[in-house]
Design an enzyme around this catalytic site. Structure first.
Site, short mmCIF file in Angstrom:
data_model
loop_
_atom_site.label_atom_id
_atom_site.label_comp_id
_atom_site.label_asym_id
_atom_site.label_seq_id
_atom_site.Cartn_x
_atom_site.Cartn_y
_atom_site.Cartn_z
N ASN A 46 7.37 13.05 49.02
CA ASN A 46 7.99 13.16 50.36
C ASN A 46 9.31 13.92 50.22
OD1 ASN A 46 7.98 12.52 53.22
ND2 ASN A 46 9.61 11.06 52.82
N LYS A 47 9.98 14.09 51.34
CA LYS A 47 11.21 14.88 51.41
C LYS A 47 12.19 14.53 50.29
CE LYS A 47 11.99 17.54 53.65
NZ LYS A 47 11.75 18.93 53.19
N ALA B 191 4.04 17.00 57.70
CA ALA B 191 2.67 17.17 57.18
C ALA B 191 1.57 17.16 58.26
CB ALA B 191 2.42 16.12 56.10
N ASP C 233 4.20 13.50 52.31
CA ASP C 233 3.56 14.81 52.38
C ASP C 233 2.28 14.85 51.57
OD1 ASP C 233 6.54 15.39 53.07
OD2 ASP C 233 5.32 17.01 53.87
N ARG D 187 6.95 21.68 61.57
CA ARG D 187 7.04 21.17 60.20
C ARG D 187 6.63 19.70 60.23
NH1 ARG D 187 9.69 17.41 61.75
NH2 ARG D 187 9.86 16.78 59.60
N GLN E 243 16.80 17.38 58.93
CA GLN E 243 15.74 16.91 59.84
C GLN E 243 16.09 15.54 60.42
OE1 GLN E 243 15.16 18.26 56.83
NE2 GLN E 243 13.18 19.27 56.70
O1 MRU Z 1 10.00 19.99 55.04
P1 MRU Z 1 9.43 19.16 56.15
O2 MRU Z 1 10.38 18.98 57.29
O3 MRU Z 1 8.09 19.68 56.60
O4 MRU Z 1 9.21 17.75 55.49
C1 MRU Z 1 8.69 16.70 56.26
C2 MRU Z 1 8.67 15.42 55.51
O5 MRU Z 1 9.01 15.34 54.37
C3 MRU Z 1 8.11 14.23 56.23
O6 MRU Z 1 8.71 13.07 55.75
C4 MRU Z 1 6.61 14.16 56.00
O7 MRU Z 1 5.94 15.32 56.37
C5 MRU Z 1 6.07 12.92 56.61
S1 MRU Z 1 5.22 12.88 58.13
C6 MRU Z 1 5.91 13.85 59.28
#
Ligand code: MRU
Length: 355
Positions: free
Chosen positions: A254-255, A57, A244, A55, A203
């Site tokens: 983002n998250k 991006a 993302d 997981r 996470q």
């Molecule tokens: O749902 P996820 O764990 O894939 O979400 C990840 C995020 O939101 C990260 O902050 C994002 O991808 C930034 S770079 C790894």
């Protein structure tokens, strides 16, 4: 990224491919077990993205790139037209795994374009093998540059808040938000990290905390609702998060929970930085409102997942029977709350991103 195995630090990437087998650090097992998931079929690889074995991006972008190469090698026969149909189907399967992170769409389109000069199945397979490896190497390099460039924003002893896992685990290597922190640690800046737990999948407390401990970077996990408390007390100097998808106007997706951290940062006059490679910029979206936000299963909220005293994985229900939940995985932070965006090309005002 550095991983401690039997007390020794070894170097790992989050995802890689050898002889059409894709290897991924199995993220739902962390921090309790460090295991590698091996995917021998492209449909397994797509499921690994959907189920979040991999997981983040940039990591899912690279996994899909390898997955497209894997799909090419799974094709039997030499009918080129049938092969193109097979690849079109693989493209749809990968694009359907997770809707929000732009890197996924960017990488799949790059793979489809990369095989364009081919006139035979064999040629296309070779082109995709090379293009996917190049994609992963470039992705790692972009994050390494983000680390070098972003490190300069960190002063000695800075206390930094981060959300979710925008570390090496969410990328091929180094991370986005965690890359500057990593490089800061290597160069004696002694960063301290406040790690948002990041419900519902945690996470932060499961992955970011694990990653920081692998490199002996000091941190404290805090519950998501505590960030404002620490900001107001003056304990947080700056915030760095990943993204993302970033829209043309600089809105950042983002998250879930990123938006409220940004609003609190503004209220408390704390710089709010977003670190992202250009593979995350989607200029076909004028603003964040154009981005499709993934809604995940309510079970992620109604249950918790972890290991018990016997170190066995277990799921426990935490909500009443019959309870319902809503589970958007991402939110949009409007551009006016973003101080700067750290990219592999430099640090930009969010309204002024390089094309
Ligand atoms: O749902 P996820 O764990 O894939 O979400 C990840 C995020 O939101 C990260 O902050 C994002 O991808 C930034 S770079 C790894």
């Amino acid at each position: 990224m550095k991983v401690k195995i039997n007390g020794k630090q070894e170097d790992f990437r989050t995802v890689w491919m050898e002889n059409s087998v894709i290897f991924m650090i199995d993220q739902p097992k962390l921090p309790h077990k460090f295991e590698i998931y091996r995917s021998k079929k492209y449909r397994w690889t797509a499921n690994a993205i959907r189920n979040m074995i991999v997981r983040g991006a940039p990591a899912i972008g690279a996994t899909a790139a390898f997955g497209m190469a894997q799909a090419a090698f799974e094709f039997k026969g030499d009918n080129f037209l049938e092969f193109l149909g097979h690849m079109d189907n693989a493209k749809k399967i990968f694009k359907d795994t997770r809707p929000t992170a732009y890197d996924l769409f960017y990488s799949i389109d790059r793979m489809m374009n990369g095989m364009r000069p081919a006139t035979s199945v064999e040629e296309a397979q070779e082109l995709l093998k090379k293009a996917s490896q190049r994609y992963a190497d470039e992705s790692a390099e972009r994050c390494r540059r983000i680390g070098e460039i972003g490190e300069k924003l960190i002063e000695k002893g800075s206390k930094i808040l981060t959300h979710c896992n925008a570390g090496a685990l969410g990328c091929v290597d180094y991370g986005t938000a965690l890359a500057p922190i990593r490089f800061g640690k290597y160069h004696g800046r002694e960063p301290f990290v406040f790690v948002d737990e990041t419900r519902p999948r945690c996470q932060g407390s499961m992955l970011t905390a694990w990653e920081l401990s692998q490199e002996d970077i000091e941190y404290s996990i805090i519950v998501d609702n505590a960030a404002g408390y620490f900001m107001r007390k003056g304990e947080i100097d700056l915030i760095i998060v990943g993204a993302d998808r970033i829209a043309l106007n600089g809105d950042v997706v983002n998250k879930i929970g990123t938006y409220e951290k940004a609003v609190l940062a503004r209220e408390n006059e704390i710089p709010f930085y977003v670190a992202a490679p250009q593979s995350t910029f989607d200029f076909s979206c004028k603003t964040g409102k154009d981005v499709r936000i993934e809604e995940r299963d309510e079970e992620e909220i109604l249950y918790m997942w972890g290991v018990d005293q016997k170190k066995e994985f277990n799921r426990v229900r935490i909500a009443p029977d019959g309870a319902v939940a809503r589970n958007p995985a991402f939110d949009v932070t409007p551009v006016e709350y973003v101080s700067k965006i750290i990219t592999e090309k430099g640090v930009y005002d969010p309204e002024d991103l390089p094309g």
